[in-house]
Scaffold this motif. Sequence first.
Motif: not given
Length: 222
Positions: A68-69, A74-75, A89-90, A94-96
Amino acid sequence: MKLKTQLLVLVVGIGVAMSCDAVGQDAEADALVEQLGGQALKVPMKTRGLSTRGLTSVAPPKTETRSVTVTRGIPKKILVAKEDGNVNFKELSSGGAIEVNYSVDPDSKVTRDNILFRKGSDEFADSSSVSVVTKLAVALTNKKLKSFRYAVEGHASAEGSDYANQALSQRRAEKIVSVLMDYGVNSSRLVPVGFGESKANHPEYASEHLLKQDRRVVIFRL
């Protein structure tokens, strides 16, 4: 005498019905445990090929990558899971935006679209929804599953903005985890992940009967 006989038949009938109901509930609980265990509770499948010194090769376990993006941070509970090595994480261009991904056992998938939330809220819609989560807690505390970890995925219907639904679905996933913890499931075994409306099956203009089906919970064994 006739009345006593009728009462006796009634009592026996109620006893049989209760006994059958208990058996049915036990069977349902066992089935849920087996489902949550997925491939881990199944006998390995033999593969064709040569055996060496009596050892038979087995098919490698099937895996599925869930992703999921996340666009606005990040929670915290997902960050903790990263430290434990459960998620990766990757960074996207697109805008961080960050892609959160993890591997699961696809055979362990449990979908609970009968856990209902109030529209636009992380509050349960009714007591029966809490009852369903309680059944999940009982299954997850079964000794067969005590060493396994799980992704608890929250989902939202397509109404509203992408960001709002992302945040809402994360709160819903964390609400499920909170209730499971209340019933004795260790928080270290649970990773709440909000998918927003990314997996919604119906457009925002669909009827309420369809939209509520997208406000669901999905659980996988990591």
